[in-house]
Write a protein that holds these residues in place. Structure first.
Motif, mmCIF file in Angstrom:
data_model
loop_
_atom_site.group_PDB
_atom_site.id
_atom_site.type_symbol
_atom_site.label_atom_id
_atom_site.label_comp_id
_atom_site.label_asym_id
_atom_site.label_seq_id
_atom_site.Cartn_x
_atom_site.Cartn_y
_atom_site.Cartn_z
ATOM 1 N N PHE A 52 0.839 -1.211 0.000
ATOM 2 C CA PHE A 52 0.000 0.000 0.000
ATOM 3 C C PHE A 52 0.872 1.258 0.000
ATOM 4 O O PHE A 52 0.650 2.189 -0.774
ATOM 5 C CB PHE A 52 -0.918 -0.020 1.232
ATOM 6 N N GLY A 55 2.252 2.015 -3.277
ATOM 7 C CA GLY A 55 1.296 2.334 -4.337
ATOM 8 C C GLY A 55 0.908 1.150 -5.205
ATOM 9 O O GLY A 55 0.279 1.320 -6.237
ATOM 10 N N TYR A 57 -0.840 -1.531 -3.883
ATOM 11 C CA TYR A 57 -2.181 -1.857 -3.402
ATOM 12 C C TYR A 57 -2.891 -0.541 -3.127
ATOM 13 O O TYR A 57 -2.269 0.446 -2.688
ATOM 14 C CB TYR A 57 -2.117 -2.655 -2.085
ATOM 15 N N TYR A 58 -4.202 -0.547 -3.349
ATOM 16 C CA TYR A 58 -5.014 0.614 -3.027
ATOM 17 C C TYR A 58 -5.966 0.231 -1.901
ATOM 18 O O TYR A 58 -5.978 -0.922 -1.464
ATOM 19 C CB TYR A 58 -5.757 1.094 -4.278
ATOM 20 N N ASP A 197 -1.839 6.507 7.724
ATOM 21 C CA ASP A 197 -2.572 5.314 7.286
ATOM 22 C C ASP A 197 -2.456 4.213 8.337
ATOM 23 O O ASP A 197 -1.754 4.342 9.338
ATOM 24 C CB ASP A 197 -2.087 4.841 5.907
#
Ligand code: B1M
Length: 210
Positions: A52, A55, A57-58, A197
Motif C-alpha cells: 500500500f 502504491g 495496493y489501493y 494510514d
C-alpha cells in the motif's frame, strides 16, 4: 503444515476469506500453534501495508485483505487467549463525536489487533466523555481517535482537554488520524502522535508503548 501457513499468508494478500478460514481451521485441527498462524497473518498484513505504501495496493485491496485477516483472527482469538499470548498493549479506539466514518478506523483496529495489540473499539460518534469513561474503566496504554470531517476534528482537542481535566492525560498516549488530520494538527492539540494510514498507525502505536 508449511503449505497451510503459506496459504494463510497468500490468502490474506489476495483477500481470499474462504482460503484463510479453511487453512486456519485445518492447521489448528492438525495441532499447529496459534502463535505461528498469527505470525503468518501479521507478516502478510505487513506485506499488505508495504504494498500500500508503495502504491501497488489501493484501499480496496487493503480492505479485502483486512477482512480476510479479520476472518482468520476471529477463529484464532479464543485459541490465542488459551495460549496466553502476551498483548502488545491495550488501545481504546473510536471515531470522534459527530463523525460516522468508520472504514479507516476499522482498518486501523484490525491492523493493530493483527500486530498483537488488544483493541476496545468504541465505534463512531464517540464524545470526549465516552473516551474519558473508557480510560477510567479499562486503563489503556493508548487512545486512538479517527476523524474524517474537518467539522469533527475539534472533538479530538476537546477529548485531550477532557482527559487533562480528569487527571488522566499523563496515564495514556493519544494518537490521531484520518484524512483531514496532519502532524502539525496533532502537535497543535497536544496529541502524542499522528499517522496517515493504518500500517503506519501500527508503527506509531508500537513506538508509543516502547
Ligand atoms: Co463522507 N465525507 N460524508 N461518507 N466520505 C468524506 C470524508 C468527504 C471528504 C467527501 C468529499 O466531500 N470529498 C467529505 C468531508 C469533507 C470535509 O470535511 N473536509 C465527506 C462528507 C462531507 C460527508 C457528509 C457530511 C455528507 C453529507 O451527508 N452531506 C456525511 C457526514 C456523516 C457524518 O459522519 N456525520 C458523510 C457520510 C458518508 C457515508 C456515511 C456515506 C460514508 C461513510 C461510511 C462509513 O464509514 N461506514 C462516507 C464515505 C465513504 C466517504 C468517503 C467517500 C470515503 C471515506 C473512506 O472510508 N475512505 C470520503 C471521501 C474520501 O475520503 N475520499 C468522504 C477509505 C478509508 C480506508 O480511508 O477513512 O481516510 P480513511 O482512513 C485511512 C486514513 O485516513 C487513516 O488510515 C486509514 C487507512 O489507511 N486513518 C487513521 C483513519 N483513521 C485513523 C486513525 C489513526 C491513524 C490513521 O490513528 C488513531
Amino acid at each position: 503444515m508449511e503449505g497451510l501457513t503459506q496459504n494463510i499468508y497468500d490468502g490474506i494478500l489476495e483477500g481470499d476469506r474462504g482460503a484463510v478460514k479453511d487453512s486456519v481451521n485445518e492447521a489448528l485441527e492438525m495441532g499447529q500453534s496459534p502463535e505461528i498462524l498469527l505470525n503468518a497473518m501479521i507478516d502478510a498484513m505487513g506485506e499488505v501495508g508495504r504494498l500500500f505504501e508503495e502504491g501497488e495496493y489501493y484501499v480496496p485491496e487493503m480492505l479485502i485483505a483486512a477482512r480476510a485477516m479479520q476472518t482468520g483472527l476471529e477463529i484464532l482469538k479464543p485459541r490465542l487467549k488459551e495460549a496466553d499470548v502476551k498483548s502488545a498493549g491495550l488501545v481504546v479506539a473510536g471515531t470522534v463525536k459527530g463523525d460516522l466514518h468508520d472504514i479507516g478506523k476499522n482498518l486501523v483496529c484490525i491492523m493493530l489487533e493483527g500486530s498483537g495489540f488488544s483493541v476496545i473499539d468504541l465505534g463512531t460518534d464517540v464524545g470526549p466523555e465516552k473516551f474519558v469513561a473508557a480510560v477510567q474503566e479499562h486503563h489503556p496504554e493508548i487512545i486512538a481517535m479517527s476523524a474524517l470531517l474537518t467539522t469533527t476534528m475539534p472533538s479530538m482537542e476537546e477529548t485531550i482537554k477532557a482527559l487533562t481535566e480528569a487527571g488522566l492525560r499523563e496515564k495514556v498516549k493519544v494518537m490521531i488520524g484520518g484524512a483531514p488530520i496532519t502532524s502539525d494538527y496533532a502537535q497543535k492539540i497536544g496529541a502524542d502522535g499522528y499517522s496517515e494510514d493504518a500500517s503506519r498507525a501500527v508503527r506509531l502505536a508500537k513506538s508509543l508503548v516502547a
